[in-house]
Design a protein around this motif. Structure first.
Motif, PDB file in Angstrom:
ATOM      1  N   TYR A   1       0.867  -1.178   0.000  1.00 44.21           N
ATOM      2  CA  TYR A   1       0.000   0.000   0.000  1.00 44.21           C
ATOM      3  C   TYR A   1       0.905   1.231   0.000  1.00 44.21           C
ATOM      4  N   VAL A   2       0.793   2.035  -1.060  1.00 44.94           N
ATOM      5  CA  VAL A   2       1.637   3.222  -1.209  1.00 44.94           C
ATOM      6  C   VAL A   2       0.844   4.437  -0.745  1.00 44.94           C
ATOM      7  N   ASP A   3       1.365   5.144   0.243  1.00 46.55           N
ATOM      8  CA  ASP A   3       0.728   6.354   0.753  1.00 46.55           C
ATOM      9  C   ASP A   3       0.888   7.462  -0.289  1.00 46.55           C
ATOM     10  N   ILE A   4      -0.228   7.892  -0.875  1.00 46.70           N
ATOM     11  CA  ILE A   4      -0.186   8.913  -1.927  1.00 46.70           C
ATOM     12  C   ILE A   4      -0.775  10.244  -1.454  1.00 46.70           C
ATOM     13  N   THR A   5      -0.900  10.421  -0.161  1.00 45.62           N
ATOM     14  CA  THR A   5      -1.514  11.639   0.357  1.00 45.62           C
ATOM     15  C   THR A   5      -0.822  12.887  -0.179  1.00 45.62           C
ATOM     16  N   ASP A   6       0.510  12.857  -0.220  1.00 45.46           N
ATOM     17  CA  ASP A   6       1.261  14.047  -0.630  1.00 45.46           C
ATOM     18  C   ASP A   6       1.278  14.252  -2.147  1.00 45.46           C
ATOM     19  N   THR A   7       0.898  13.247  -2.913  1.00 48.25           N
ATOM     20  CA  THR A   7       0.849  13.400  -4.375  1.00 48.25           C
ATOM     21  C   THR A   7      -0.579  13.281  -4.907  1.00 48.25           C
ATOM     22  N   PHE A   8      -1.547  13.311  -4.006  1.00 50.81           N
ATOM     23  CA  PHE A   8      -2.937  13.148  -4.430  1.00 50.81           C
ATOM     24  C   PHE A   8      -3.399  14.303  -5.305  1.00 50.81           C
ATOM     25  N   ASP A   9      -2.880  15.514  -5.063  1.00 46.07           N
ATOM     26  CA  ASP A   9      -3.279  16.641  -5.893  1.00 46.07           C
ATOM     27  C   ASP A   9      -2.851  16.438  -7.341  1.00 46.07           C
ATOM     28  N   ARG A  10      -1.692  15.818  -7.544  1.00 47.97           N
ATOM     29  CA  ARG A  10      -1.242  15.546  -8.912  1.00 47.97           C
ATOM     30  C   ARG A  10      -2.034  14.401  -9.539  1.00 47.97           C
ATOM     31  N   LYS A  11      -2.442  13.450  -8.727  1.00 46.63           N
ATOM     32  CA  LYS A  11      -3.330  12.400  -9.225  1.00 46.63           C
ATOM     33  C   LYS A  11      -4.653  13.009  -9.694  1.00 46.63           C
ATOM     34  N   LEU A  12      -5.203  13.917  -8.893  1.00 46.65           N
ATOM     35  CA  LEU A  12      -6.454  14.577  -9.287  1.00 46.65           C
ATOM     36  C   LEU A  12      -6.266  15.379 -10.572  1.00 46.65           C
ATOM     37  N   ALA A  13      -5.119  16.017 -10.725  1.00 50.68           N
ATOM     38  CA  ALA A  13      -4.859  16.768 -11.952  1.00 50.68           C
ATOM     39  C   ALA A  13      -4.806  15.830 -13.151  1.00 50.68           C
ATOM     40  N   ALA A  14      -4.210  14.658 -12.955  1.00 49.98           N
ATOM     41  CA  ALA A  14      -4.163  13.680 -14.042  1.00 49.98           C
ATOM     42  C   ALA A  14      -5.568  13.191 -14.383  1.00 49.98           C
ATOM     43  N   LEU A  15      -6.366  12.911 -13.363  1.00 43.05           N
ATOM     44  CA  LEU A  15      -7.744  12.470 -13.614  1.00 43.05           C
ATOM     45  C   LEU A  15      -8.559  13.565 -14.287  1.00 43.05           C
ATOM     46  N   ALA A  16      -8.359  14.802 -13.873  1.00 45.35           N
ATOM     47  CA  ALA A  16      -9.106  15.922 -14.455  1.00 45.35           C
ATOM     48  C   ALA A  16      -8.800  16.097 -15.931  1.00 45.35           C
ATOM     49  N   ALA A  17      -7.625  15.631 -16.374  1.00 51.55           N
ATOM     50  CA  ALA A  17      -7.280  15.739 -17.789  1.00 51.55           C
ATOM     51  C   ALA A  17      -8.195  14.883 -18.658  1.00 51.55           C
ATOM     52  N   HIS A  18      -8.804  13.858 -18.059  1.00 55.38           N
ATOM     53  CA  HIS A  18      -9.699  12.979 -18.808  1.00 55.38           C
ATOM     54  C   HIS A  18     -11.105  13.581 -18.797  1.00 55.38           C
ATOM     55  N   LYS A  19     -11.244  14.677 -19.504  1.00 53.58           N
ATOM     56  CA  LYS A  19     -12.473  15.473 -19.450  1.00 53.58           C
ATOM     57  C   LYS A  19     -13.692  14.730 -19.988  1.00 53.58           C
ATOM     58  N   THR A  20     -13.494  13.787 -20.879  1.00 51.18           N
ATOM     59  CA  THR A  20     -14.629  13.070 -21.464  1.00 51.18           C
ATOM     60  C   THR A  20     -15.154  11.957 -20.567  1.00 51.18           C
ATOM     61  N   GLN A  21     -14.420  11.620 -19.506  1.00 46.83           N
ATOM     62  CA  GLN A  21     -14.742  10.416 -18.749  1.00 46.83           C
ATOM     63  C   GLN A  21     -15.377  10.715 -17.392  1.00 46.83           C
ATOM     64  N   PRO A  22     -16.307   9.855 -16.950  1.00 41.49           N
ATOM     65  CA  PRO A  22     -16.916  10.030 -15.633  1.00 41.49           C
ATOM     66  C   PRO A  22     -15.992   9.506 -14.527  1.00 41.49           C
ATOM     67  N   GLY A  23     -16.342   9.843 -13.289  1.00 40.74           N
ATOM     68  CA  GLY A  23     -15.646   9.275 -12.140  1.00 40.74           C
ATOM     69  C   GLY A  23     -14.328   9.914 -11.788  1.00 40.74           C
ATOM     70  N   THR A  24     -14.064  11.120 -12.300  1.00 39.17           N
ATOM     71  CA  THR A  24     -12.758  11.737 -12.063  1.00 39.17           C
ATOM     72  C   THR A  24     -12.786  12.809 -10.976  1.00 39.17           C
ATOM     73  N   GLY A  25     -13.914  12.960 -10.283  1.00 35.16           N
ATOM     74  CA  GLY A  25     -14.052  14.018  -9.298  1.00 35.16           C
ATOM     75  C   GLY A  25     -13.274  13.764  -8.021  1.00 35.16           C
ATOM     76  N   GLU A  26     -13.036  14.850  -7.268  1.00 33.89           N
ATOM     77  CA  GLU A  26     -12.219  14.749  -6.055  1.00 33.89           C
ATOM     78  C   GLU A  26     -12.918  13.955  -4.961  1.00 33.89           C
ATOM     79  N   VAL A  27     -14.190  14.223  -4.709  1.00 41.06           N
ATOM     80  CA  VAL A  27     -14.866  13.619  -3.562  1.00 41.06           C
ATOM     81  C   VAL A  27     -14.878  12.107  -3.677  1.00 41.06           C
TER      82      VAL A  27
END
Length: 225
Positions: free
Chosen positions: A169-195
């Motif tokens: 299990y890799v703790d990604i708390t400190d890089t979660f904002d960059r993960k969200l930015a990567a997910l946000a790039a997939h504008k056509t796809q559902p399920g990419t929200g922060e909550v």
């Protein structure tokens, strides 16, 4: 460990499952490349006649958000119809011999039903094909004669995401904002929200025994001797 190759079926697979971890690898100095088997044409998005180009552009933007170096796309594999074939094994083995990664990241070859409704069958197919590409295909110069111009390569580590039995299990708390930015790039796809993603990766962290408030991605790791 200076080079890693992530092999996934669709644009966005690496970001949903491992972008926080990839960001940490990049921060440590590792060069990370992506190999995407399909163009994601069965996913959401409009206009339909441009969906492949849209999703490829989204994956490139997502890679940039976490610092991945290159994104390669295979051709000839249809989204939703990926099967383990000698052609797919060869194409992944070619990428392995070209990139020469010390770590390969891919989907688990075991299909599960507890992460997002059900893991896509393309994911398991790519995971199995990638496993075969690691051994024997990329390591044995005689398996694919049409790869004879590329020197064989043995991958020391394989990391499986979407595994039913993760052991890391890799703790990604400190890089979660960059993960969200990567997910946000997939504008056509559902399920990419922060909550929803914060909830999902908090639950994974809890299963891994991390303290409350932490976020994690989970993997099964195989280290070849």
């Amino acid at each position: 460990m200076t080079r890693a190759l992530a092999v996934f079926a669709h644009p966005d697979d690496v970001d949903f499952n491992a972008a926080g971890t990839v960001a940490q690898w990049v921060d440590s100095g590792m060069e990370v490349s992506y190999l995407v088997v399909t163009r994601g044409e069965a996913g959401d998005g409009e206009p339909r006649e441009l969906i492949q180009e849209l999703r490829m552009a989204e994956q490139r933007a997502a890679a940039e958000a976490v610092g991945a170096r290159e994104v390669y796309f295979l051709s000839g594999y249809a989204d939703g119809r990926v099967e383990v074939s000698l052609d797919l094994r060869r194409d992944i083995a070619r990428a392995i011999r070209q990139v020469r990664p010390h770590r390969l990241l891919t989907s688990s070859p075991v299909r599960t039903w507890g992460l997002r409704d059900a893991d896509h069958p393309d994911h398991a197919a790519v995971g199995q094909a990638a496993s075969c590409a690691v051994y024997p295909d990329a390591a044995n110069r005689y398996v694919h004669a049409d790869l004879a111009d590329l020197e064989p390569w043995q991958v020391p580590e394989v990391w499986f995401s979407e595994s039913p039995t993760p052991d890391l299990y890799v703790d990604i708390t400190d890089t979660f904002d960059r993960k969200l930015a990567a997910l946000a790039a997939h504008k056509t796809q559902p399920g990419t929200g922060e909550v929803e993603n914060r909830e999902r990766f908090a639950a994974i962290a809890a299963r891994g025994g991390l303290p409350a408030g932490r976020l994690a991605e989970a993997f099964t790791v195989i280290k070849r001797r």
